[in-house]
Design a protein around this motif. Structure first.
Motif, PDB file in Angstrom:
ATOM      1  N   HIS A  50       0.692  -0.913   0.183  1.00 21.25           N
ATOM      2  CA  HIS A  50       0.160  -0.129  -0.109  1.00 21.25           C
ATOM      3  C   HIS A  50       0.773   1.675  -0.321  1.00 21.25           C
ATOM      4  O   HIS A  50       0.303   2.229  -0.077  1.00 21.25           O
ATOM      5  CB  HIS A  50      -0.921  -0.226   1.702  1.00 21.25           C
ATOM      6  CG  HIS A  50      -0.218  -0.132   2.654  1.00 21.25           C
ATOM      7  ND1 HIS A  50       0.092  -1.106   2.754  1.00 21.25           N
ATOM      8  CD2 HIS A  50       0.253   0.839   3.138  1.00 21.25           C
ATOM      9  CE1 HIS A  50       0.798  -1.049   4.077  1.00 21.25           C
ATOM     10  NE2 HIS A  50       0.645   0.057   4.303  1.00 21.25           N
ATOM     11  N   GLU A  51       2.487   1.240  -0.073  1.00 24.76           N
ATOM     12  CA  GLU A  51       3.480   2.348  -0.308  1.00 24.76           C
ATOM     13  C   GLU A  51       3.521   2.245  -1.427  1.00 24.76           C
ATOM     14  O   GLU A  51       4.961   1.575  -1.298  1.00 24.76           O
ATOM     15  CB  GLU A  51       4.011   2.308   1.269  1.00 24.76           C
ATOM     16  CG  GLU A  51       3.464   2.597   2.153  1.00 24.76           C
ATOM     17  CD  GLU A  51       4.661   2.480   3.194  1.00 24.76           C
ATOM     18  OE1 GLU A  51       6.338   2.180   2.720  1.00 24.76           O
ATOM     19  OE2 GLU A  51       3.921   1.587   4.539  1.00 24.76           O
ATOM     20  N   ASP A  77      -3.843   6.850  -2.884  1.00 22.99           N
ATOM     21  CA  ASP A  77      -4.902   6.981  -1.809  1.00 22.99           C
ATOM     22  C   ASP A  77      -4.968   5.968  -0.965  1.00 22.99           C
ATOM     23  O   ASP A  77      -5.873   5.487  -2.223  1.00 22.99           O
ATOM     24  CB  ASP A  77      -6.385   7.694  -1.008  1.00 22.99           C
ATOM     25  CG  ASP A  77      -6.568   7.641   0.065  1.00 22.99           C
ATOM     26  OD1 ASP A  77      -6.737   6.404   0.895  1.00 22.99           O
ATOM     27  OD2 ASP A  77      -6.829   8.976   0.222  1.00 22.99           O
ATOM     28  N   ASN A  79      -7.374   4.080   0.794  1.00 21.04           N
ATOM     29  CA  ASN A  79      -8.765   3.874   0.977  1.00 21.04           C
ATOM     30  C   ASN A  79     -10.008   4.467  -0.424  1.00 21.04           C
ATOM     31  O   ASN A  79     -10.078   5.005  -0.266  1.00 21.04           O
ATOM     32  CB  ASN A  79      -9.103   4.821   1.823  1.00 21.04           C
ATOM     33  CG  ASN A  79      -8.778   4.112   3.375  1.00 21.04           C
ATOM     34  OD1 ASN A  79      -9.191   3.140   4.208  1.00 21.04           O
ATOM     35  ND2 ASN A  79      -7.594   5.233   3.852  1.00 21.04           N
ATOM     36  N   ASN A  94     -12.204   7.936   4.484  1.00 21.31           N
ATOM     37  CA  ASN A  94     -11.767   7.078   5.424  1.00 21.31           C
ATOM     38  C   ASN A  94     -11.804   6.588   6.093  1.00 21.31           C
ATOM     39  O   ASN A  94     -11.624   5.068   6.585  1.00 21.31           O
ATOM     40  CB  ASN A  94     -10.088   7.610   5.782  1.00 21.31           C
ATOM     41  CG  ASN A  94      -8.583   8.196   5.178  1.00 21.31           C
ATOM     42  OD1 ASN A  94      -9.295   7.852   3.895  1.00 21.31           O
ATOM     43  ND2 ASN A  94      -8.702   9.035   5.739  1.00 21.31           N
ATOM     44  N   GLU A 138       2.028   7.798   1.698  1.00 26.81           N
ATOM     45  CA  GLU A 138       1.387   7.271   2.135  1.00 26.81           C
ATOM     46  C   GLU A 138       1.530   6.894   4.253  1.00 26.81           C
ATOM     47  O   GLU A 138       0.629   8.299   4.814  1.00 26.81           O
ATOM     48  CB  GLU A 138       1.001   5.714   2.584  1.00 26.81           C
ATOM     49  CG  GLU A 138      -0.647   4.879   2.626  1.00 26.81           C
ATOM     50  CD  GLU A 138       0.249   4.725   3.869  1.00 26.81           C
ATOM     51  OE1 GLU A 138      -1.434   4.726   4.704  1.00 26.81           O
ATOM     52  OE2 GLU A 138       1.189   4.041   4.425  1.00 26.81           O
ATOM     53  N   ALA A 142       0.198   9.606   7.667  1.00 23.18           N
ATOM     54  CA  ALA A 142       0.139   8.482   8.486  1.00 23.18           C
ATOM     55  C   ALA A 142       0.520   9.609   9.992  1.00 23.18           C
ATOM     56  O   ALA A 142      -0.110  10.508  11.036  1.00 23.18           O
ATOM     57  CB  ALA A 142       0.258   7.177   8.396  1.00 23.18           C
ATOM     58  N   HIS A 145      -0.620  13.354  10.229  1.00 19.51           N
ATOM     59  CA  HIS A 145      -1.635  13.428  10.619  1.00 19.51           C
ATOM     60  C   HIS A 145      -2.023  13.181  12.639  1.00 19.51           C
ATOM     61  O   HIS A 145      -3.183  13.643  12.183  1.00 19.51           O
ATOM     62  CB  HIS A 145      -2.440  12.128  10.263  1.00 19.51           C
ATOM     63  CG  HIS A 145      -4.495  11.541  10.652  1.00 19.51           C
ATOM     64  ND1 HIS A 145      -5.232  12.979  10.698  1.00 19.51           N
ATOM     65  CD2 HIS A 145      -4.940  10.473  11.291  1.00 19.51           C
ATOM     66  CE1 HIS A 145      -6.359  12.732  11.094  1.00 19.51           C
ATOM     67  NE2 HIS A 145      -6.537  11.867  10.705  1.00 19.51           N
ATOM     68  N   ARG A 270      -4.908   7.402  12.595  1.00 16.97           N
ATOM     69  CA  ARG A 270      -5.015   5.824  11.285  1.00 16.97           C
ATOM     70  C   ARG A 270      -4.389   7.054  10.682  1.00 16.97           C
ATOM     71  O   ARG A 270      -3.001   7.319   9.984  1.00 16.97           O
ATOM     72  CB  ARG A 270      -5.879   5.357  11.157  1.00 16.97           C
ATOM     73  CG  ARG A 270      -5.721   3.838  10.216  1.00 16.97           C
ATOM     74  CD  ARG A 270      -7.212   3.545  10.115  1.00 16.97           C
ATOM     75  NE  ARG A 270      -8.735   3.995   9.663  1.00 16.97           N
ATOM     76  CZ  ARG A 270      -8.865   3.788   8.387  1.00 16.97           C
ATOM     77  NH1 ARG A 270      -8.442   3.102   7.817  1.00 16.97           N
ATOM     78  NH2 ARG A 270      -9.705   4.794   7.886  1.00 16.97           N
ATOM     79  N   CYS A 271      -5.114   6.866   8.831  1.00 20.03           N
ATOM     80  CA  CYS A 271      -4.344   7.540   7.274  1.00 20.03           C
ATOM     81  C   CYS A 271      -5.416   9.599   7.927  1.00 20.03           C
ATOM     82  O   CYS A 271      -5.690   9.453   8.188  1.00 20.03           O
ATOM     83  CB  CYS A 271      -5.205   7.098   6.969  1.00 20.03           C
ATOM     84  SG  CYS A 271      -5.031   5.362   6.515  1.00 20.03           S
TER      85      CYS A 271
END
Length: 328
Positions: A50-51, A77, A79, A94, A138, A142, A145, A270-271
């Motif tokens: 996912h990266e 992204d 999600n 998300n 990604e 996170a 965030h 999370r994300c």
């Protein structure tokens, strides 16, 4: 990919559906979530990853390409929301209850030569951002965030627990807020790894050292219940703990009473938002490439995962120069 194992599989080139783009993956990163999934976490069966950063090579039929075109270098992204529920309508994709998550929940990921993704999930990668740096968008989103959820106040004392890949990224993100805090600390177990953030104005302390309950904000990113226990013990009354680790708390000895007694706030995080990470990289505010410790070709992904599992290893990068269509 099967539980406890990572396999390389040869596949046909995927075809993008309506609303999707097909990307030729350039690089992908291995994170701890990938390792846990390979051990059975989430029950996922499919292509990991996912990266990643890739280039658009095809659009699905009748797809609105928005402001994208063939050849654009992009990230996605992770999600994949339904776009029709109340969460999506409020901009909280998300948390869409119908979402799939690339490389994690019901959608093949980017550890492959090609991956198909929804066009609405794409973001352009500016030319000033290298492929290596873009691979971190990604996890950097996170990390950023952790501090955009209203936890910081003027002159607050902040500590990040965990000197793994995410903990170090969060410490780098914290360095952008030094004008707001009176103390910024990274607590870990590996002095050599923690040196990465010393020059950024982040104090480093080994977790075995004695610390009092003096912190206003703790960001827990150790990945271990012991990190959560430590974080709770370091907070002053009415302090805030931002929880980044995802682990099942099965240790009944973990005492959560301090949350009640000291009226602590525990905030899940999370994300994050890709535009914030892209801007930080484009403006050279953060350099995540100092976390890269190894790189492998896709055909050597088995060795790459074994290296990534080794204690003390930081980011392992997969370069997608395979001669045939492959997935991990």
């Amino acid at each position: 990919m099967t539980s406890e194992r990572v396999e390389i599989t040869h596949l046909e080139k995927p075809k993008p559906a309506a609303g999707e783009a097909l990307l030729k993956v350039r690089t992908a990163g291995i994170c701890n979530t990938d390792i846990e999934i390979s051990r059975g976490y989430m029950g996922f069966q499919g292509t990991l990853g996912h990266e990643f950063v890739g280039s658009i090579v095809e659009f699905g039929p009748d797809t609105q390409t928005l402001n994208f075109q063939i050849g654009d270098r992009v990230v996605s992204d992770i999600n994949y929301a339904c776009g029709a529920c109340s969460w999506c309508d409020s901009g909280q994709r998300n948390h869409c209850p119908n979402r799939t998550v690339i490389g994690i929940v019901s959608h093949d990921g980017g550890m492959a030569e090609f991956v198909r993704v929804p066009v609405r999930n794409l973001y352009h990668v500016p030319p000033e951002i290298s492929d290596d740096a873009a691979t971190f968008i990604e996890p950097l989103a996170a990390a950023l965030h952790a501090f955009d959820q209203g936890v910081l106040e003027k002159d607050c004392r902040v500590a990040v627990i965990g000197d793994g890949k995410l903990g170090l990224l969060i410490a780098k993100a914290l360095s952008l807020h030094l004008d707001q805090v009176s103390r910024a600390v990274l607590i870990g177990r590996h002095p050599q790894k923690m040196k990465i953030v010393n020059r950024l104005g982040i104090e480093t302390i080994e977790s075995k050292d004695a610390l009092g309950n003096e912190f206003d904000v703790i960001v827990e990113a150790s990945g271990q219940p012991s990190g959560l226990a430590l974080g709770l013990s370091l907070l002053r009354p009415k302090g805030r703990l931002v929880l980044k680790s995802t682990f099942a708390v099965q240790d009944t000895a973990l005492d959560l009473s301090s949350i009640v007694v000291n009226e602590l706030q525990v905030i899940g995080s999370r994300c994050g938002h890709f535009p914030a990470a892209i801007e930080a990289l484009a403006k050279r505010k953060i350099d995540p490439t100092t976390l890269i410790s190894h790189r492998y070709q896709l055909e050597d992904a088995i060795d790459a995962f074994e290296t990534a599992k080794t204690k003390g290893t930081l980011k392992v990068i997969l370069e997608m120069n395979a001669k045939e269509t492959e997935q991990v």
